[in-house]
Design an enzyme around this catalytic site. Structure first.
Site, mmCIF file in Angstrom:
data_model
loop_
_atom_site.group_PDB
_atom_site.id
_atom_site.type_symbol
_atom_site.label_atom_id
_atom_site.label_comp_id
_atom_site.label_asym_id
_atom_site.label_seq_id
_atom_site.Cartn_x
_atom_site.Cartn_y
_atom_site.Cartn_z
ATOM 1 N N ARG A 228 0.807 -1.229 0.000
ATOM 2 C CA ARG A 228 0.000 0.000 0.000
ATOM 3 C C ARG A 228 0.842 1.282 0.000
ATOM 4 O O ARG A 228 0.440 2.296 0.544
ATOM 5 C CB ARG A 228 -0.945 0.002 1.206
ATOM 6 C CG ARG A 228 -1.989 -1.082 1.213
ATOM 7 C CD ARG A 228 -3.010 -0.864 0.084
ATOM 8 N NE ARG A 228 -4.182 -1.706 0.252
ATOM 9 C CZ ARG A 228 -4.295 -2.943 -0.203
ATOM 10 N NH1 ARG A 228 -3.279 -3.492 -0.849
ATOM 11 N NH2 ARG A 228 -5.400 -3.640 -0.025
ATOM 12 N N SER A 278 -10.433 1.006 2.302
ATOM 13 C CA SER A 278 -9.861 0.511 3.554
ATOM 14 C C SER A 278 -9.015 1.609 4.202
ATOM 15 O O SER A 278 -8.115 2.155 3.556
ATOM 16 C CB SER A 278 -9.002 -0.715 3.266
ATOM 17 O OG SER A 278 -8.410 -1.204 4.440
ATOM 18 N N GLU A 350 -3.902 4.046 5.591
ATOM 19 C CA GLU A 350 -3.781 3.881 4.146
ATOM 20 C C GLU A 350 -4.369 5.087 3.416
ATOM 21 O O GLU A 350 -3.866 5.509 2.386
ATOM 22 C CB GLU A 350 -4.515 2.611 3.715
ATOM 23 C CG GLU A 350 -4.433 2.314 2.237
ATOM 24 C CD GLU A 350 -5.109 1.019 1.852
ATOM 25 O OE1 GLU A 350 -5.381 0.848 0.651
ATOM 26 O OE2 GLU A 350 -5.376 0.191 2.734
#
Length: 358
Positions: A228, A278, A350
């Site tokens: 990520r 997310s 994230e």
């Protein structure tokens, strides 16, 4: 179940028809003057008048918006006004804007589809530069061998469009990005994946604009892709073009995988609420079950105002209707404090959070 699967296939088919469109081509000027003396420091309390005139000389007035609400441009449907919101049409315009911001020490932010972003309620006292399908979504296809093809893709193309375009060409390798919201450029910078697969599997190289306004090409290795994240994110590079190498596959199998992925997303992700995807990166191998920790500490469905942890998938924080950025950040900080206090785990965000928060 049969009816549901049929419906999903029909939805995917019509999405293909809608998204296959004429592609915008742009020419990249490789001979651009560089100024290595420019530094990126920001002053938020300055007079914008001189900067404003210079910006208008670079862009047409109809693509410069002032005090544009960011909630109109994020999937969270949250965010205050940006001082300037611009949509350049050429690579040279982007470079000129970045150099102008550096010269006047004005903050700037690169925006794609706004799908991994939380903007503060007070907005952003700088320039938001949007790169998406409306201005940088070119696609060039070149046959390398009988089974291998090279795709050059504009960084503004959505990952969904790229997946569909590849599928129509019977090229395999990008089926799993069909329902990742966001642009190709943003997906590479964030190293976005679904079920462990993403753009990086087929990526060969990228063309980027640096924070100093320099155009350069990087190999996949030089992108420094990690979970990520990437070197591109750390250095605030803008991916303006990406090159992929794909192999021929069975079109029916490719379509079947894409339909299955769409079904999984409808089952597990909030399709009808605002969200930014997310919110945290979680290492299940290292930290164990995220859900069990949330459940034990009453975090499942935890809510502040209209911001709530999504019950069906605790990785998401959703905007039930009229959540503020302050609501969301209070949920985020509560999660971070509870997990840190009880498990000594530092939660890694994230989602990109920018603007001023109390």
């Amino acid at each position: 179940m049969i009816i549901k699967n049929l419906l999903l296939e029909v939805i995917t088919f019509f999405n293909i028809l809608l998204l296959v469109k004429s592609n915008i081509e742009y020419k990249i000027n490789e001979n651009i003057t560089e100024n290595n003396d420019i530094k990126n420091s920001y002053n938020f309390n300055q007079d914008f008048s001189e900067f404003n005139n210079s910006l208008k000389s670079i862009l047409e007035r109809d693509i410069i918006l002032e005090n544009e609400l960011m909630k109109k441009h994020t999937t969270f449907r949250i965010g205050g006004p940006a001082k300037y919101f611009v949509k350049p049409k050429t690579v040279n315009q982007i470079i000129e804007i970045i150099k102008l911001c550096n010269k006047y020490k004005v903050s700037y932010f690169i925006l794609g589809n706004g799908s991994n972003l939380l903007v503060s309620d007070s907005g952003y006292n700088g320039v938001v530069i949007q790169i998406n399908e409306s201005n940088f979504s070119n696609l060039k296809v070149r046959k390398k061998t009988k089974e291998n093809y090279i795709l050059k893709v504009g960084g503004g193309m959505s990952m969904r469009t790229l997946s569909i375009e590849a599928g129509l060409l019977s090229l395999k390798g990008l089926e799993d990005i069909i329902d990742i919201p966001g642009t190709v450029g943003g997906g590479i910078v964030m190293n976005a994946t679904f079920r462990g697969n993403g753009l990086s599997n087929s990526l060969e190289s990228v063309k980027v604009i640096t924070s100093e306004g320099t155009l350069m090409r990087l190999t996949k290795k030089e992108c420094g892709l990690t979970t990520r994240s990437s070197v591109l994110k750390d250095k605030k590079y803008l991916v303006i073009e990406a090159t992929f190498k794909l192999e021929k596959g069975n079109q029916m199998e490719i379509q079947k995988t894409m339909t299955h992925n769409t079904e999984l997303r409808y089952q597990k992700q909030p399709m009808y609420y605002g969200s930014a995807g997310s919110f945290f990166v979680w290492n299940h191998t290292k930290h164990g079950s995220m859900y069990e920790k949330y459940k034990k500490n009453n975090l499942v469905s935890y809510r502040v105002g209209d911001a709530m942890i999504y019950t069906n998938n605790i990785s998401f924080i959703i905007n039930l209707r009229n959540a503020s950025a302050a609501d969301v950040i209070n949920v985020v900080r509560h999660i971070e404090k509870v997990i840190k206090d009880n498990y000594n785990i530092d939660m890694r965000r994230e989602v990109v959070v920018f603007g001023t928060f109390n």
